[in-house]
Design an enzyme around this catalytic site. Sequence first.
Site, PDB file in Angstrom:
ATOM      1  N   HIS A  53       0.946  -1.203   0.096  1.00  0.00           N
ATOM      2  CA  HIS A  53       0.054   0.159   0.039  1.00  0.00           C
ATOM      3  C   HIS A  53       0.613   1.144   0.021  1.00  0.00           C
ATOM      4  O   HIS A  53       1.667   1.513   0.685  1.00  0.00           O
ATOM      5  CB  HIS A  53      -0.901  -0.007   1.321  1.00  0.00           C
ATOM      6  CG  HIS A  53      -1.649   1.131   1.616  1.00  0.00           C
ATOM      7  ND1 HIS A  53      -1.533   1.765   2.456  1.00  0.00           N
ATOM      8  CD2 HIS A  53      -2.582   1.800   0.855  1.00  0.00           C
ATOM      9  CE1 HIS A  53      -2.511   2.927   2.532  1.00  0.00           C
ATOM     10  NE2 HIS A  53      -2.830   2.935   1.329  1.00  0.00           N
ATOM     11  N   HIS A  97       1.388  11.732  -1.816  1.00  0.00           N
ATOM     12  CA  HIS A  97       0.541  11.003  -0.564  1.00  0.00           C
ATOM     13  C   HIS A  97      -0.379  11.958  -0.256  1.00  0.00           C
ATOM     14  O   HIS A  97      -0.124  13.080   0.254  1.00  0.00           O
ATOM     15  CB  HIS A  97       1.605  10.547   0.478  1.00  0.00           C
ATOM     16  CG  HIS A  97       0.976   9.922   1.379  1.00  0.00           C
ATOM     17  ND1 HIS A  97      -0.545   9.891   1.816  1.00  0.00           N
ATOM     18  CD2 HIS A  97       1.409   8.746   2.330  1.00  0.00           C
ATOM     19  CE1 HIS A  97      -0.445   8.881   2.898  1.00  0.00           C
ATOM     20  NE2 HIS A  97       0.530   8.225   2.818  1.00  0.00           N
TER      21      HIS A  97
END
Length: 305
Positions: A53, A97
């Site tokens: 992930h 992110h």
Amino acid sequence: MSMSTLRHFLWLGALLLATIQVSALPTAQDLICNGHPEYCDRRYSELSFVGAHNSPFVGPLLQHNQDISVTEQLDFGIRFLQGQTHKNDDGVFSMCHTSCILEDAGSVSSYLQTVKTWLDSHPNEVVTLLITNGDGLDIKEFDDAFNAVNGIKDYTFAPKSKLALGDWPTLRELITTGKRLIVFVDSKADTNRFPYLLDEFSYYFETPFSTTDENFPQCKLDRPAGGKPDGQMYLVNHTLNVNVFGIFLPDRFKAGRTNAAVGQGSIGAQVDLCNSIYHRKPNVVLLDFITEGDVLKAERTMNGL
């Protein structure tokens, strides 16, 4: 020694050498696919992968999800990589992110180059990318990033039409045809224009993400909204988070427990729960901090090894 005798010995030597060379070639039985000969004749849709992930976001800070680089993740044994994309303030399509201010891990094309370089030197490996489209950009942005990496599109798998669960090729077929890179995008996919950029939710459903319960007590279908599980592969978000004033951060300190193969709150425990609901094991289990716990043992168990 007469000339005819010499020619005879040379002919025998050439025949022996040819026999040795042919016998040294790998046969269909010799092929090892993603590290296991048992995987070779299973369809892609019949296998279970543990996945990294937020694979590009590496480091010791609170927002980081992995401890080792993308190349090291692949070397470790991970064959499913997920990452988020955004455009940064300079207009560069990047692996970011949540936002590029929080974490910018470089351009998408640089990330793809890393994967392509690894594939070049690992000819019996099939790798999957799940790339999210955080800004809802036109899918051409993704194609442009692939075009910037010489040769990577030669590896991509592009089915002629949408595949049912039972229509996916085996790993052997993907490897022997050289189509060893499967690419999914979570939004704006248009396979009429770019058939190798597959729409994630045409093939998968996902369980909820940003879980804060360390026991992972559910396996409900979360996305796509209104989706149905029948005929779909599925992805389990087995990543534990801490809610800090409304900000969800990966729980690094409990990663060993979360990524254990068995036990309460483990990969195995949630897989068993999901299997009891859908009567088949997940195709992907996404994880943070893949070097913690025993993630490859969990993957082997899911695949019956």
